[in-house]
Scaffold this active site. Structure first.
Site, PDB file in Angstrom:
ATOM      1  CG  ASP A 196      40.079  38.344  40.555  1.00 38.53           C
ATOM      2  OD1 ASP A 196      41.141  38.220  41.207  1.00 38.53           O
ATOM      3  OD2 ASP A 196      39.047  38.864  41.019  1.00 38.53           O
ATOM      4  CB  SER A 238      37.323  43.310  46.125  1.00 37.64           C
ATOM      5  OG  SER A 238      38.451  42.730  46.670  1.00 37.64           O
ATOM      6  NE  ARG A 296      47.578  50.544  47.355  1.00 36.08           N
ATOM      7  CZ  ARG A 296      46.295  50.374  47.065  1.00 36.08           C
ATOM      8  NH1 ARG A 296      45.627  49.388  47.629  1.00 36.08           N
ATOM      9  NH2 ARG A 296      45.673  51.170  46.234  1.00 36.08           N
ATOM     10  CG  HIS A 339      40.921  41.698  42.477  1.00 35.74           C
ATOM     11  ND1 HIS A 339      39.827  40.899  42.708  1.00 35.74           N
ATOM     12  CD2 HIS A 339      40.921  42.632  43.459  1.00 35.74           C
ATOM     13  CE1 HIS A 339      39.201  41.329  43.800  1.00 35.74           C
ATOM     14  NE2 HIS A 339      39.840  42.376  44.259  1.00 35.74           N
ATOM     15  CG  ASP A 340      42.753  46.862  40.916  1.00 35.03           C
ATOM     16  OD1 ASP A 340      41.986  46.544  41.837  1.00 35.03           O
ATOM     17  OD2 ASP A 340      43.762  47.578  41.078  1.00 35.03           O
TER      18      ASP A 340
END
Lengths: 347, 199
Positions: A293, A137, A198, A326-327
Site C-alpha cells: 500500500d 481506508s 477516479r 491499497h485495494d
C-alpha cells in the site's frame, strides 16, 4: 437487508467542525443479522471513500452468513457517510432553505462530523456497546475517530490500510482529483473531471507490482504501436473504464466533499496527540496494514501500532503481504478474511 | 508445553506482566494468562503464528523483535522471554539490552552448541553438527548464531548483565542431579538463564 433511513431530529443542533449546521440530516443505513436481547453483538462497519451502506455488496467476501464478519452471529450496521451520495445527506440532497440541491454549497464536512452523525443513529437504535468498529481506508479513520469520540461504547477497533494523519502524498492525490473536477465544472463538464479524478484514485489503489502483473506494458488492440495519441496501453483502457464506470454511480460534488474530509483527517491535530485522542480507551485494537500500500503505507499503520504499544493498549499489528496495493482489503484476500475472523473469534 | 516451556512457566510469578519475543502461536503466554493470571504481549514475525496467538486473545506485534521492543517504556514488563530465538537474531546484544530495559527481569533460552552431542558430531564426522536441537543444514539453518552456555555467561559478564539463575536442562533428571553447574556446558541441550541489568 434493504436500506433504511433515519432522520435526525434537531439536526441543526449538530455543530460541524466548520462551524456550519445542516437543517436536516438523514442517515441511510443497512443492518444485517439480528440484534441479540442484551444488545451485545453489534459490529459497526465504516465504508471507504466510495463505498455505501450496503456492506454485503462492496465487501461480499467478508460480510455475510458464515463469513469472517458472520451475520448469523452478529448484528452488523453500516451507514452511508455524511457528505456521500448513497442515501445519507450530502451535496446532492435538497437544501430545505432553497429547495434545490446543495451542490457546491454543501458544508465541507470532516471524518469527525461523519462519526457525530453515526452516533445519532447508534443512540436512536438504543445501542450502548459496539463489539467492533471496523473499516478500511477512510473507514479506518472513522473507526479511530469513533474511539476518540465515544470510547465508552467501543470494545474493539480495527483500522485497515488506514492512518491517523493523512500524508501530504495522499493529500496531493486528492487535491489533483478535486482540481480536475473544479476546472471542468467551470465549463460545465464536471463529470469529465470526476472520471479523471477516479482514474487518479485508482492509480493510488493499485501498486507497481499489481500493474505489472495485471497489465504489464501490453497494448490493448495490437502488438504494434500506432503512433497516435489515443489510449493504446491496457493500463490506459483499464483506467478509462474505471473512470467511466464511476460516473454512473457517484456524485461529483460528493467526491469533492469526501476527499476533502479525508485530507483534513489528522487525529493529532484534532485532539492534541494520539494519547489524548484514544489513550483513554480500553478497547482492543487490531491495526492491519498492507505491505504494498503506497497510499496509506504500512509504516503509517505501524506508527499507530507503536503509539498504542507505548500506551500499553491491547493492540495487535498484522501485515497482509500482498502485491495488490491499497485495494487488497477490498478484493478477495484470504489473509484479510483470516485476520478479521481470528481477531473477532478471540473477542 | 515442552519441558523447557514448563520450566519457564514455573519461573514466572502469578500476575506478572510478560512479553514473549518470538512467541509463535502463543502457547506459553496462553498458559500464563489462564493459569497464572498474567498479562501477556507477544512479538512474532510469522503471519500464520501471529494469527494463532491472536486467536487465543493475545495481543501480538507482527514484526522484528527489536523494532517492537523499542516502543515500550523502561520497566513496562516484569518478565521478558526470549525462548529458542537468540540464535536467530541479527543483533543479540541489542536485543538483550532492550529486554533488560523494558522488563525488570528477562529469561533467555537457547540450544547449547557446547552440548556433547554437538561436539561429538563435529569431532567424529567433520560436518557441521546436526542434532535434534539443531536439525538444519549449515546453508539453510535459521540459526545464524552459534552459542554455548559458556559464551552466554561471558556475554553477560561483558555487558553489565547479572545472571540471577541458571537452570540446566537435560533430558534425564539424573543428569541434572549428577552434574554440577560447571559441567552444564557439556551436558545440557539448552541453556536457560534468568538475567537482569546490573544497577
Amino acid at each position: 437487508m434493504t436500506q433504511q433511513q433515519f432522520k435526525i431530529a434537531d439536526a441543526h443542533k449538530i455543530s460541524l467542525d466548520s462551524g456550519r449546521h445542516l437543517e436536516e440530516i438523514t442517515i441511510a443505513y443497512h443492518t444485517f443479522g439480528e440484534l441479540n436481547a442484551a444488545k451485545t453483538n453489534v459490529i459497526l462497519i465504516c465504508h471507504p471513500l466510495t463505498g455505501s451502506s450496503n456492506a454485503m455488496e462492496w465487501w461480499p467476501k467478508i460480510v455475510g452468513p458464515g463469513l469472517a464478519i458472520d451475520t448469523n452471529q452478529y448484528f452488523v450496521i453500516c451507514t452511508n457517510a455524511l457528505g456521500g451520495c448513497s442515501g445519507t445527506t450530502g451535496p446532492a440532497s435538497i437544501n430545505p432553505k432553497t429547495n434545490t440541491p446543495y451542490l457546491l454549497d454543501f458544508p465541507v464536512v470532516t471524518i469527525a462530523d461523519m462519526v457525530r452523525v453515526q452516533r445519532e443513529l447508534i443512540g436512536h437504535l438504543g445501542i450502548n456497546k459496539i463489539k467492533m468498529v471496523i473499516g478500511g481506508s477512510m473507514g479506518g479513520m472513522q473507526a479511530l475517530e469513533w474511539v476518540a469520540q465515544a470510547s465508552e461504547l467501543i470494545e474493539s477497533c480495527v483500522p485497515i490500510a488506514s492512518t491517523t494523519k493523512v500524508s501530504p502524498l495522499a493529500v496531493a492525490f486528492d487535491s489533483v482529483g478535486r482540481k480536475s473536477i473544479m476546472e471542468q465544472l467551470k465549463s460545465g463538464h464536471g463529470e469529465a473531471g470526476l472520471a479523471v479524478a477516479r482514474q487518479l484514485g485508482h492509480i493510488t489503489y493499485l501498486s507497481e507490482e499489481a500493474m505489472e502483473q495485471k497489465f504489464s506494458r501490453n497494448l490493448q488492440h495490437s502488438d504494434a504501436y500506432q503512433y497516435h495519441l489515443e489510449p493504446e496501453f491496457q493500463i490506459e483502457s483499464y483506467l478509462n473504464y474505471q473512470g467511466e464506470k464511476f460516473l454512473g454511480r457517484f456524485n461529483l460534488y460528493a467526491y469533492l466533499v469526501l476527499t476533502k474530509a479525508v485530507s483534513y483527517f489528522d487525529l493529532e491535530r484534532s485532539y492534541g496527540s494520539i494519547e489524548k485522542a484514544i489513550g483513554h480507551s480500553s478497547a482492543k485494537f487490531l491495526v492491519m496494514a498492507i505491505t504494498s500500500d503506497w497510499l496509506y503505507t504500512a509504516n503509517q499503520s505501524k506508527a499507530l501500532a507503536y503509539q498504542l504499544m507505548k500506551l500499553n493498549k491491547h493492540v495487535s499489528y498484522v501485515e497482509i503481504d500482498s502485491d495488490y496495493g491499497h485495494d487488497t482489503f477490498l478484493i478477495d484476500s484470504d489473509e484479510t478474511k483470516q485476520v478479521i475472523k481470528c481477531f473477532l473469534d478471540s473477542l | 508445553m515442552k519441558l523447557y516451556e514448563t520450566i519457564l512457566f514455573n519461573q514466572i510469578k502469578k500476575k506478572s506482566k510478560v512479553i514473549d519475543l518470538g512467541c509463535g502461536g502463543g502457547v506459553l503466554l496462553n498458559e500464563l494468562i489462564h493459569e497464572k493470571s498474567c498479562d501477556g504481549y507477544g512479538i512474532e514475525q510469522n503471519f500464520q503464528e501471529v494469527l494463532v496467538a491472536m486467536g487465543r486473545g493475545i495481543p501480538v506485534y507482527q514484526g522484528d523483535i527489536l523494532d517492537g521492543l523499542k516502543q515500550f517504556d523502561d520497566g513496562t514488563f516484569d518478565i521478558a522471554i526470549l525462548s529458542q530465538t537468540l540464535q536467530q537474531v541479527m543483533n543479540p546484544i541489542d536485543v538483550i539490552h532492550e529486554m533488560c530495559r523494558v522488563s525488570k527481569k528477562a529469561i533467555v533460552t537457547f540450544p547449547n552448541f557446547g552440548h556433547w552431542k554437538v561436539r561429538f558430531h563435529l569431532l567424529t564426522k567433520g560436518y557441521s553438527p546436526k542434532t535434534k536441537q539443531l536439525p538444519h543444514e549449515w546453508h539453510n539453518t535459521p540459526n545464524i548464531r552459534v552459542i554455548t552456555i559458556k559464551d552466554f555467561r561471558k556475554l553477560c559478564a561483558e555487558n553489565n548483565i547479572n545472571i540471577l539463575k541458571e537452570i540446566p536442562l537435560a533430558k534425564f533428571k539424573f543428569q541434572r542431579l549428577m552434574f554440577p553447574l560447571r559441567f552444564t556446558n557439556f551436558w545440557t541441550e539448552k541453556g536457560i538463564f534468568m538475567i537482569e541489568k546490573k544497577n
